[in-house]
Design a protein around this motif. Structure first.
Motif, mmCIF file in Angstrom:
data_model
loop_
_atom_site.group_PDB
_atom_site.id
_atom_site.type_symbol
_atom_site.label_atom_id
_atom_site.label_comp_id
_atom_site.label_asym_id
_atom_site.label_seq_id
_atom_site.Cartn_x
_atom_site.Cartn_y
_atom_site.Cartn_z
ATOM 1 N N LYS A 136 17.809 29.090 39.043
ATOM 2 C CA LYS A 136 18.039 29.182 37.599
ATOM 3 C C LYS A 136 18.548 27.890 36.960
ATOM 4 O O LYS A 136 19.125 27.916 35.871
ATOM 5 N N LEU A 137 18.325 26.760 37.609
ATOM 6 C CA LEU A 137 18.817 25.512 37.024
ATOM 7 C C LEU A 137 18.084 25.181 35.726
ATOM 8 O O LEU A 137 18.707 24.769 34.740
ATOM 9 N N LYS A 138 16.771 25.345 35.730
ATOM 10 C CA LYS A 138 16.004 25.038 34.518
ATOM 11 C C LYS A 138 16.440 25.927 33.357
ATOM 12 O O LYS A 138 16.621 25.456 32.227
ATOM 13 N N GLN A 139 16.617 27.229 33.640
ATOM 14 C CA GLN A 139 17.063 28.134 32.570
ATOM 15 C C GLN A 139 18.450 27.742 32.059
ATOM 16 O O GLN A 139 18.717 27.782 30.860
ATOM 17 N N ALA A 140 19.333 27.351 32.981
ATOM 18 C CA ALA A 140 20.683 26.954 32.577
ATOM 19 C C ALA A 140 20.624 25.747 31.653
ATOM 20 O O ALA A 140 21.324 25.692 30.629
ATOM 21 N N ASN A 141 19.781 24.777 31.998
ATOM 22 C CA ASN A 141 19.643 23.586 31.160
ATOM 23 C C ASN A 141 19.040 23.935 29.802
ATOM 24 O O ASN A 141 19.502 23.458 28.750
ATOM 25 N N ASP A 142 17.998 24.773 29.818
ATOM 26 C CA ASP A 142 17.285 25.107 28.579
ATOM 27 C C ASP A 142 18.124 25.985 27.652
ATOM 28 O O ASP A 142 18.116 25.803 26.425
ATOM 29 N N ARG A 203 30.412 33.738 43.473
ATOM 30 C CA ARG A 203 31.647 34.109 42.759
ATOM 31 C C ARG A 203 31.714 33.444 41.384
ATOM 32 O O ARG A 203 32.478 33.872 40.511
ATOM 33 N N ASN A 204 30.931 32.384 41.207
ATOM 34 C CA ASN A 204 30.898 31.672 39.923
ATOM 35 C C ASN A 204 29.831 32.289 39.027
ATOM 36 O O ASN A 204 28.792 32.755 39.495
ATOM 37 N N ARG A 205 30.088 32.286 37.716
ATOM 38 C CA ARG A 205 29.181 32.937 36.761
ATOM 39 C C ARG A 205 28.625 31.952 35.747
ATOM 40 O O ARG A 205 29.303 31.008 35.319
ATOM 41 N N LEU A 206 27.381 32.206 35.380
ATOM 42 C CA LEU A 206 26.766 31.507 34.263
ATOM 43 C C LEU A 206 27.251 32.136 32.955
ATOM 44 O O LEU A 206 27.829 33.237 32.981
ATOM 45 N N PRO A 207 27.064 31.477 31.809
ATOM 46 C CA PRO A 207 27.496 32.064 30.536
ATOM 47 C C PRO A 207 26.918 33.456 30.289
ATOM 48 O O PRO A 207 27.527 34.268 29.586
ATOM 49 N N SER A 208 25.757 33.765 30.866
ATOM 50 C CA SER A 208 25.147 35.087 30.714
ATOM 51 C C SER A 208 25.858 36.160 31.517
ATOM 52 O O SER A 208 25.614 37.348 31.343
ATOM 53 N N GLY A 209 26.770 35.740 32.415
ATOM 54 C CA GLY A 209 27.440 36.684 33.293
ATOM 55 C C GLY A 209 26.787 36.806 34.655
ATOM 56 O O GLY A 209 27.333 37.439 35.562
ATOM 57 N N GLU A 210 25.592 36.213 34.816
ATOM 58 C CA GLU A 210 24.905 36.255 36.099
ATOM 59 C C GLU A 210 25.593 35.338 37.107
ATOM 60 O O GLU A 210 26.177 34.314 36.753
ATOM 61 N N SER A 211 25.485 35.698 38.382
ATOM 62 C CA SER A 211 26.057 34.875 39.441
ATOM 63 C C SER A 211 25.251 33.595 39.628
ATOM 64 O O SER A 211 24.029 33.583 39.456
ATOM 65 N N MET A 212 25.940 32.533 39.962
ATOM 66 C CA MET A 212 25.266 31.312 40.392
ATOM 67 C C MET A 212 24.789 31.522 41.829
ATOM 68 O O MET A 212 25.550 32.017 42.671
ATOM 69 N N THR A 213 23.557 31.170 42.123
ATOM 70 C CA THR A 213 23.030 31.326 43.473
ATOM 71 C C THR A 213 22.106 30.167 43.821
ATOM 72 O O THR A 213 21.676 29.419 42.947
ATOM 73 N N PHE A 214 21.832 30.039 45.113
ATOM 74 C CA PHE A 214 20.785 29.117 45.560
ATOM 75 C C PHE A 214 19.968 29.816 46.643
ATOM 76 O O PHE A 214 20.430 30.743 47.302
ATOM 77 N N SER A 215 18.733 29.364 46.793
ATOM 78 C CA SER A 215 17.864 29.866 47.853
ATOM 79 C C SER A 215 17.767 28.788 48.927
ATOM 80 O O SER A 215 17.874 27.595 48.643
ATOM 81 N N PHE A 216 17.567 29.223 50.185
ATOM 82 C CA PHE A 216 17.525 28.236 51.262
ATOM 83 C C PHE A 216 16.629 28.706 52.400
ATOM 84 O O PHE A 216 16.343 29.894 52.561
ATOM 85 N N GLY A 217 16.180 27.737 53.167
ATOM 86 C CA GLY A 217 15.420 27.986 54.386
ATOM 87 C C GLY A 217 15.883 27.017 55.448
ATOM 88 O O GLY A 217 16.333 25.912 55.138
ATOM 89 N N VAL A 218 15.790 27.432 56.713
ATOM 90 C CA VAL A 218 16.316 26.619 57.809
ATOM 91 C C VAL A 218 15.231 26.386 58.857
ATOM 92 O O VAL A 218 14.463 27.293 59.185
ATOM 93 N N ALA A 219 15.178 25.169 59.384
ATOM 94 C CA ALA A 219 14.251 24.816 60.461
ATOM 95 C C ALA A 219 15.012 24.078 61.557
ATOM 96 O O ALA A 219 16.076 23.500 61.312
ATOM 97 N N GLU A 220 14.458 24.106 62.770
ATOM 98 C CA GLU A 220 15.029 23.375 63.902
ATOM 99 C C GLU A 220 14.108 22.236 64.302
ATOM 100 O O GLU A 220 12.877 22.355 64.202
ATOM 101 N N ASN A 221 14.688 21.160 64.793
ATOM 102 C CA ASN A 221 13.879 20.001 65.190
ATOM 103 C C ASN A 221 12.912 20.321 66.329
ATOM 104 O O ASN A 221 11.823 19.749 66.403
ATOM 105 N N ASN A 222 13.295 21.258 67.214
ATOM 106 C CA ASN A 222 12.422 21.539 68.349
ATOM 107 C C ASN A 222 11.253 22.470 68.009
ATOM 108 O O ASN A 222 10.487 22.860 68.887
#
Length: 258
Positions: A136-142, A203-222
């Protein structure tokens, strides 16, 4: 000048310099006289020395010369480079650090990741890599302005830093994307750390009341056959990126994906 500086009326012969001027019973740790005496062809040795008493850094040139009565004389002079070192450190910081978040910038991150992967290959160690996309970074900026978008980025980094170790590496690829490198860490452990960081961010909220979140994925070198080139690096990041997208589709409402 030396007499005035050290409060001496005279310099008694037969006393060693470190006894007379430093009050030491042993030679100063940075002294190069033994090395110069053992290797006459050296002529002069130049080295960097930090003086803890003055908290200043010097470039020191140390050499031997023949005095007119045939004795060897030790000649040493110093150049104070303290301010230069400070400026150099600041320049290095600016060149490698993302100005907003304080983590490594893209170039420094890629360089560090290459080094970690190379060392891991040499020592047969596992490295995990997490690819993070801030939701939601783009929405937050806009909707609320870039100050709120910046706050979202800063809170994300703060949450991630709460669950990384001293040797882990956090860097910003650009925009809303970050990469975290976990040396000597299996994928499940890295995933657990990132999930806890995500919960902390929520635990942190945007002005809309929605939670701040991020999405992630993990990989291993092997998961890939190691190769000391950019293609290997890109493929590994792509694996984590792909898993991040799967995670985002499963956890973020479609209307909020961007």
């Amino acid at each position: 000048m030396a007499k005035a500086q050290y409060g001496l009326d005279s310099f008694p012969e037969g006393r060693r310099c470190y006894e007379l001027l430093q009050g030491r019973s042993e030679r100063c740790p940075f002294c190069r006289v033994p090395e110069l005496l053992a290797n006459p062809d050296l002529g002069q040795i130049t080295f960097e020395q930090h003086n803890d008493y003055w908290n200043r850094t010097f470039i020191v040139s140390s050499g031997l010369m023949d005095w007119e009565d045939g004795r060897k004389v030790h000649v040493e002079y110093s150049l104070d480079i303290t301010e230069h070192k400070k400026n150099q450190t600041q320049l290095e910081h600016f060149a490698t650090t993302d100005a907003l978040t304080g983590v490594l910038n893209r170039n420094a991150l890629i360089h560090k990741l290459k080094c970690v992967l190379h060392d891991a290959h040499q020592s047969q160690q596992t490295v995990s890599l997490a690819f993070v996309d801030v939701d939601k970074l783009k929405q937050a900026n806009d909707l609320y302005g870039h100050s709120i978008g910046d706050e979202l980025l800063l809170k994300t980094v703060e949450a991630i830093r709460g669950y990384v170790r001293t040797d882990d590496v956090v860097g910003r690829l650009g925009g809303d994307e970050f990469v975290i490198v976990f040396p000597q860490c299996r994928k499940n452990m890295a995933f657990s750390r990132m999930n806890r960081a995500r919960n902390r961010l929520a635990r942190n909220r945007l002005p809309s009341g929605e939670s701040m979140t991020f999405s992630f994925g993990v990989a291993e070198n092997n998961e890939l056959t190691y190769s000391d080139n950019d293609a290997y690096l890109s493929q590994l990041i792509d694996i984590a990126d792909s898993r991040m997208r799967e995670f985002k589709l499963a956890t973020v409402p479609e209307k909020d994906i961007r």
